[in-house]
Design a protein around this motif. Structure first.
Motif, PDB file in Angstrom:
ATOM      1  N   ILE A   1       0.842  -1.208   0.000  1.00  0.00           N
ATOM      2  CA  ILE A   1       0.000   0.000   0.000  1.00  0.00           C
ATOM      3  C   ILE A   1       0.871   1.251   0.000  1.00  0.00           C
ATOM      4  CG2 ILE A   1      -1.713   1.294   1.314  1.00  0.00           C
ATOM      5  CD1 ILE A   1      -2.818  -1.327   2.336  1.00  0.00           C
ATOM      6  N   LEU A   2       1.959   1.232   0.772  1.00  0.00           N
ATOM      7  CA  LEU A   2       2.850   2.396   0.815  1.00  0.00           C
ATOM      8  C   LEU A   2       3.500   2.633  -0.539  1.00  0.00           C
ATOM      9  CD1 LEU A   2       4.171   4.583   2.546  1.00  0.00           C
ATOM     10  CD2 LEU A   2       5.931   2.920   3.184  1.00  0.00           C
ATOM     11  N   LEU A   3       3.918   1.557  -1.229  1.00  0.00           N
ATOM     12  CA  LEU A   3       4.503   1.697  -2.560  1.00  0.00           C
ATOM     13  C   LEU A   3       3.489   2.246  -3.555  1.00  0.00           C
ATOM     14  CD1 LEU A   3       6.790   1.194  -4.602  1.00  0.00           C
ATOM     15  CD2 LEU A   3       5.946  -1.156  -4.830  1.00  0.00           C
ATOM     16  N   LEU A   4       2.275   1.709  -3.537  1.00  0.00           N
ATOM     17  CA  LEU A   4       1.240   2.200  -4.453  1.00  0.00           C
ATOM     18  C   LEU A   4       0.888   3.651  -4.161  1.00  0.00           C
ATOM     19  CD1 LEU A   4      -1.127  -0.917  -4.492  1.00  0.00           C
ATOM     20  CD2 LEU A   4       0.490  -0.217  -6.259  1.00  0.00           C
ATOM     21  N   LEU A   5       0.858   4.022  -2.873  1.00  0.00           N
ATOM     22  CA  LEU A   5       0.552   5.412  -2.516  1.00  0.00           C
ATOM     23  C   LEU A   5       1.634   6.353  -3.019  1.00  0.00           C
ATOM     24  CD1 LEU A   5      -1.169   7.487  -0.966  1.00  0.00           C
ATOM     25  CD2 LEU A   5       0.186   6.941   1.064  1.00  0.00           C
ATOM     26  N   SER A   6       2.890   5.984  -2.870  1.00  0.00           N
ATOM     27  CA  SER A   6       3.981   6.848  -3.342  1.00  0.00           C
ATOM     28  C   SER A   6       3.931   7.010  -4.859  1.00  0.00           C
ATOM     29  CB  SER A   6       5.326   6.271  -2.901  1.00  0.00           C
ATOM     30  OG  SER A   6       5.543   4.989  -3.468  1.00  0.00           O
ATOM     31  N   ARG A   7       3.612   5.945  -5.582  1.00  0.00           N
ATOM     32  CA  ARG A   7       3.505   6.045  -7.038  1.00  0.00           C
ATOM     33  C   ARG A   7       2.317   6.912  -7.450  1.00  0.00           C
ATOM     34  NH1 ARG A   7       6.174   1.926 -10.006  1.00  0.00           N
ATOM     35  NH2 ARG A   7       4.459   1.828 -11.485  1.00  0.00           N
ATOM     36  N   GLN A   8       1.203   6.800  -6.726  1.00  0.00           N
ATOM     37  CA  GLN A   8       0.049   7.629  -7.053  1.00  0.00           C
ATOM     38  C   GLN A   8       0.320   9.100  -6.742  1.00  0.00           C
ATOM     39  OE1 GLN A   8      -2.844   6.857  -8.605  1.00  0.00           O
ATOM     40  NE2 GLN A   8      -3.273   9.039  -8.512  1.00  0.00           N
ATOM     41  N   ILE A   9       1.010   9.381  -5.649  1.00  0.00           N
ATOM     42  CA  ILE A   9       1.357  10.770  -5.327  1.00  0.00           C
ATOM     43  C   ILE A   9       2.264  11.354  -6.402  1.00  0.00           C
ATOM     44  CG2 ILE A   9       2.593  12.218  -3.673  1.00  0.00           C
ATOM     45  CD1 ILE A   9       1.565  10.450  -1.450  1.00  0.00           C
ATOM     46  N   ALA A  10       3.204  10.542  -6.909  1.00  0.00           N
ATOM     47  CA  ALA A  10       4.083  11.021  -7.976  1.00  0.00           C
ATOM     48  C   ALA A  10       3.296  11.322  -9.249  1.00  0.00           C
ATOM     49  CB  ALA A  10       5.174   9.987  -8.259  1.00  0.00           C
ATOM     50  N   ARG A  11       2.285  10.515  -9.549  1.00  0.00           N
ATOM     51  CA  ARG A  11       1.479  10.762 -10.755  1.00  0.00           C
ATOM     52  C   ARG A  11       0.594  11.989 -10.596  1.00  0.00           C
ATOM     53  NH1 ARG A  11       0.544   4.958 -10.349  1.00  0.00           N
ATOM     54  NH2 ARG A  11       1.820   3.854 -11.890  1.00  0.00           N
ATOM     55  N   SER A  12       0.141  12.275  -9.398  1.00  0.00           N
ATOM     56  CA  SER A  12      -0.821  13.362  -9.176  1.00  0.00           C
ATOM     57  C   SER A  12      -0.166  14.592  -8.565  1.00  0.00           C
ATOM     58  CB  SER A  12      -1.948  12.869  -8.254  1.00  0.00           C
ATOM     59  OG  SER A  12      -2.590  11.742  -8.778  1.00  0.00           O
ATOM     60  N   ARG A  13       1.135  14.774  -8.798  1.00  0.00           N
ATOM     61  CA  ARG A  13       1.808  15.887  -8.126  1.00  0.00           C
ATOM     62  C   ARG A  13       1.498  17.230  -8.767  1.00  0.00           C
ATOM     63  NH1 ARG A  13       5.845  12.976 -10.803  1.00  0.00           N
ATOM     64  NH2 ARG A  13       6.795  14.061 -12.579  1.00  0.00           N
ATOM     65  N   SER A  14       0.994  17.236 -10.011  1.00  0.00           N
ATOM     66  CA  SER A  14       0.672  18.501 -10.662  1.00  0.00           C
ATOM     67  C   SER A  14      -0.664  19.026 -10.162  1.00  0.00           C
ATOM     68  CB  SER A  14       0.621  18.312 -12.180  1.00  0.00           C
ATOM     69  OG  SER A  14      -0.428  17.430 -12.533  1.00  0.00           O
ATOM     70  N   ALA A  15      -0.891  20.318 -10.423  1.00  0.00           N
ATOM     71  CA  ALA A  15      -2.153  20.925 -10.004  1.00  0.00           C
ATOM     72  C   ALA A  15      -3.332  20.297 -10.736  1.00  0.00           C
ATOM     73  CB  ALA A  15      -2.114  22.430 -10.256  1.00  0.00           C
ATOM     74  N   THR A  16      -3.127  19.929 -11.995  1.00  0.00           N
ATOM     75  CA  THR A  16      -4.201  19.279 -12.751  1.00  0.00           C
ATOM     76  C   THR A  16      -4.533  17.921 -12.166  1.00  0.00           C
ATOM     77  OG1 THR A  16      -3.458  20.423 -14.745  1.00  0.00           O
ATOM     78  CG2 THR A  16      -4.916  18.534 -15.030  1.00  0.00           C
ATOM     79  N   GLY A  17      -3.486  17.161 -11.818  1.00  0.00           N
ATOM     80  CA  GLY A  17      -3.729  15.848 -11.218  1.00  0.00           C
ATOM     81  C   GLY A  17      -4.398  15.944  -9.860  1.00  0.00           C
ATOM     82  N   LEU A  18      -4.012  16.926  -9.047  1.00  0.00           N
ATOM     83  CA  LEU A  18      -4.629  17.097  -7.735  1.00  0.00           C
ATOM     84  C   LEU A  18      -6.064  17.582  -7.851  1.00  0.00           C
ATOM     85  CD1 LEU A  18      -1.667  18.742  -5.799  1.00  0.00           C
ATOM     86  CD2 LEU A  18      -2.500  16.408  -5.583  1.00  0.00           C
ATOM     87  N   ALA A  19      -6.380  18.301  -8.934  1.00  0.00           N
ATOM     88  CA  ALA A  19      -7.745  18.785  -9.101  1.00  0.00           C
ATOM     89  C   ALA A  19      -8.718  17.661  -9.430  1.00  0.00           C
ATOM     90  CB  ALA A  19      -7.791  19.847 -10.200  1.00  0.00           C
ATOM     91  N   ARG A  20      -8.209  16.548  -9.940  1.00  0.00           N
ATOM     92  CA  ARG A  20      -9.103  15.453 -10.327  1.00  0.00           C
ATOM     93  C   ARG A  20      -9.466  14.549  -9.159  1.00  0.00           C
ATOM     94  NH1 ARG A  20      -7.078  12.928 -16.090  1.00  0.00           N
ATOM     95  NH2 ARG A  20      -7.416  14.782 -17.379  1.00  0.00           N
ATOM     96  N   VAL A  21      -8.518  14.283  -8.266  1.00  0.00           N
ATOM     97  CA  VAL A  21      -8.751  13.306  -7.212  1.00  0.00           C
ATOM     98  C   VAL A  21      -9.521  13.937  -6.065  1.00  0.00           C
ATOM     99  CG1 VAL A  21      -6.694  12.010  -7.829  1.00  0.00           C
ATOM    100  CG2 VAL A  21      -6.536  13.811  -6.124  1.00  0.00           C
ATOM    101  N   SER A  22     -10.228  13.101  -5.340  1.00  0.00           N
ATOM    102  CA  SER A  22     -10.952  13.540  -4.147  1.00  0.00           C
ATOM    103  C   SER A  22     -10.084  13.305  -2.920  1.00  0.00           C
ATOM    104  CB  SER A  22     -12.271  12.761  -4.007  1.00  0.00           C
ATOM    105  OG  SER A  22     -12.900  13.067  -2.782  1.00  0.00           O
TER     106      SER A  22
END
Length: 718
Positions: free
Chosen positions: A346-367
């Motif tokens: 879970i920690l590995l998947l979370l770190s990879r997801q944070i890296a994918r959503s680090r932009s403002a556009t990516g953060l605007a999509r996720v809840s």
């Protein structure tokens, strides 16, 4: 720690000295009684052999000595047990019908209660206390079983007698209260029978009285074993006093029901079909594993009877199943290893997801709320594993620390990520202030009348009519006075103002409040299961709602959604479905509904990436979610053109190339529109370009990177 070796030690030392003196006196009197010399102690022989034992034997059958080459009994019952109870009121046996509802041992029960003063209901109620004796239908029990080794003057001890200690916890399902009985007695290894005295917490059973419970032919060897046990306890107490290792062992009786019912606990182990040498090898391998290959261990089962003559209570303990302590500790270690691996994934998947959503556009999509809910789950996991590490003994205690530490790291990362998402999305919910209308303009004054003034005759200037206009300067409204905001008067006002204006502080406050509620819920017995099941059941629902509301895909990678769901299902399925989990939680059938709901949610999330966020909603419900389309259908370039491109990207200035396979043969213009040819390839092509509201064309990847840096004006979410 600060008061060690200070004032508190004086009182504690006095208690140890009094206990040492009392135990020394008990041992001396008991030894004199065994040796038939003059003593101030006499075991009061109850009617066990003539009355109580026949009643017990009508419910359970004490086992005979077996041929050691054909069958055997477990020699060590140390471990944790559980089973069901059946309550009988011995005082009302005379009122039962001999044909329908009376048990076959009613006459024996009447003999047991003969001579007991049960007519004084007030005194009986005081002895029974506030505990609801009829409500208990299940119990748990912990046992410590040990043989008495010959030492010193105690050399002629029987190897067939072991001293047994334990605790029986009766549970009331309606009030979730527990009544604990502590018992002391003996265990005969050759036939698997156990005879003990049990008392509620706060009252201590006198081990010397256990010699009166056993059959007459075994009283002598039982007495010598009890004498050696008392001598061992005296030696340990004296050693603690000399070394200064004093511990205050005072039971917590603040919330436990009080009772003065004295019990006698009898039980019988079920025999196994294994020869005694084979079973001894299995037990030795369980206690001290060496890695040798042994046959599977048979189940540890016994029957029992718990009887109180002074309260007229009898419990029949049916199908008590036990697990040895070492087996349970190894099971805890295995679980700790598996849960550590799951948390690391879970920690590995979370770190990879944070890296994918680090932009403002990516953060605007996720809840933010799926990460918020997961942080609460990980907080509960951290507290639970740390509590287990404190309770467990030895190596299992160390192994459980690993999943607890990773759960704490997950809690911190998920909470921080949720706060970051909240800060990025805060302008979405901000209320745009209504512009203040301009003040009304002052009316333009009418021109003054033309006046004719006489001219000087001596002047050479001819007489000319000169209009004289009275010009009134326009009235300017006074500038509005800037009123500074009133500073908070108290810390409470400052705190409320800070929470209302700072999204990060607001989210941390909500998270802290939820953690307090969660920790209070965890203390209770039944609510945590339903609470955690609810958190898991609605884990991805906030993301589905946000995707539908904003008309954009979730931004969560399929790897993260599927991986996290499977890893978290491991925990709830283990504790709520596996019947042999380490917490002994009974299986809950509704856990499969939670798992089904989670799989439905991740299925909808993945389909939203393919068919759109609102594909599963009726058209009338999707009108409110219509947003700007960055990927409209654009006519394809002329297939005979030298460069098959839609134009140049306004950021990287490279050509936006078109796949030549999208061209369809024929002259029909509709077949040359994106989205009407090969649907899959066309959809992929449309995702590669983006047309902004300003009618500039971009590569989608370029526009996403640029929006993460800056833009001249706010754009709809990409």
């Amino acid at each position: 720690m600060l008061t060690n070796n200070r004032g508190d030690e004086v009182g504690l030392r006095n208690q140890y000295e009094e206990a040492l003196e009392s135990l020394n006196s008990q041992l001396g009197n008991y030894s004199a009684w065994l040796n038939r010399t003059r003593a101030n102690y006499t075991v009061v022989q109850p009617e066990n052999n003539t009355v109580t034992l026949p009643l017990v034997e009508s419910l359970i059958t004490f086992g005979p000595q077996l041929d050691p080459y054909e069958a055997s009994y477990y020699s060590n019952t140390t471990g944790f047990w559980k089973g069901s109870l059946k309550f009988y009121n011995l005082t009302s046996m005379a009122n039962l019908s001999t044909v329908t509802s009376a048990p076959p041992w009613r006459a024996l029960a009447e003999q047991v209660m003969a001579g007991q003063n049960m007519t004084n209901t007030t005194e009986v109620a005081e002895r029974m206390g506030s505990w609801n004796w009829t409500a208990s239908n299940k119990f748990t029990m912990s046992i410590r079983d040990k043989t008495v080794l010959p030492q010193g003057t105690f050399k002629d001890l029987s190897p067939d007698v072991a001293i047994i200690h334990g605790k029986i916890d009766l549970a009331d399902p309606s009030t979730e209260e527990e009544l604990r009985l502590e018992f002391d007695g003996v265990h005969f290894l050759s036939n698997g029978s156990i005879y003990t005295l049990a008392e509620p917490t706060g009252r201590w059973a006198d081990l010397r009285e256990a010699s009166a419970l056993v059959p007459p032919q075994r009283m002598n060897e039982t007495g010598h074993a009890i004498e050696a046990e008392l001598a061992g306890r005296l030696s340990k107490l004296r050693e603690k006093l000399n070394l200064g290792a004093l511990e205050l062992d005072k039971p917590d009786e603040s919330n436990s029901p009080q009772s003065r019912c004295s019990f006698q606990f009898f039980s019988q182990l079920n025999s196994t079909s294994l020869p005694l040498p084979v079973l001894q090898e299995i037990e030795q391998e369980i206690d001290k594993p060496t890695g040798i290959s042994v046959v599977g261990s048979p189940p540890l089962i016994m029957q029992g009877v718990l009887i109180s003559r002074n309260c007229g209570i009898l419990y029949e303990l049916k199908e008590m199943t036990g697990v040895k302590s070492q087996s349970l500790y190894r099971r805890i270690t295995t679980y700790a290893g598996a849960s550590t691996i799951m948390n690391l994934i879970i920690l590995l998947l979370l770190s990879r997801q944070i890296a994918r959503s680090r932009s403002a556009t990516g953060l605007a999509r996720v809840s933010r709320y799926p990460f918020f809910l997961q942080s609460l789950v990980d907080a509960i996991s951290f507290v639970g594993h740390i509590t287990m590490a404190i309770i467990a003994d030895g190596r299992p205690s160390i192994s459980v620390v690993a999943p607890a530490g990773i759960a704490c790291i997950l809690f911190v990362y998920e909470a921080q990520f949720a706060v970051l998402i909240g800060q990025i999305q805060a302008p979405e919910d901000a209320v745009t202030p209504t512009p203040t209308p301009p003040p009304p303009r002052a009316p333009t004054p009418a021109p003054a009348p033309i006046s004719r003034e006489p001219q000087d005759d001596s002047s050479n200037t001819p007489n000319v009519d000169v209009p004289v206009i009275a010009v009134t300067p326009p009235t300017q409204p006074p500038p509005a006075a800037i009123v500074p905001p009133e500073p908070p008067r108290t810390f409470f006002h400052f705190f409320i103002h800070h929470i209302r204006t700072d999204p990060g502080a607001r989210l941390w406050t909500i998270l802290s409040f939820c953690l307090i509620v969660v920790f209070r819920v965890v203390i209770m017995l039944s609510l945590p299961l339903l609470f955690v099941g609810s958190l898991y059941g609605f884990l991805w629902a906030p993301q589905l709602y946000r995707s539908v509301r904003r008309g954009r895909s979730s931004g969560l990678h399929a790897e993260y959604v599927i991986g996290v769901t499977l890893c978290r299902l491991f925990f709830i399925l283990y504790f709520l479905y596996c019947p042999k989990n380490i917490l002994d939680v009974e299986p809950r059938p509704w856990i499969w509904c939670v798992a089904l709901v989670m799989f439905i949610q991740i299925g909808v999330l993945l389909l939203q990436e393919r068919f759109g966020p609102t594909f599963f909603l009726p058209q009338r419900m999707t009108r409110k979610t219509q947003t700007y389309d960055y990927h409209p259908a654009i006519p394809l370039p002329d297939p005979e053109a030298p460069e098959q491109s839609l134009g140049d990207c306004s950021i990287c200035m490279d050509a936006i190339l078109v796949d030549s396979s999208l061209h369809q043969r024929g002259d029909d213009e509709k077949e040359r529109m994106l989205g009407l040819g090969r649907w899959g390839q066309a959809a992929s092509m449309r995702k590669s370009y983006s047309l902004a509201p300003c009618h500039h064309l971009f590569h989608t990847a370029c526009l996403e990177r640029w929006l993460a840096i800056k833009c001249r004006r706010p754009l709809p979410p990409l």
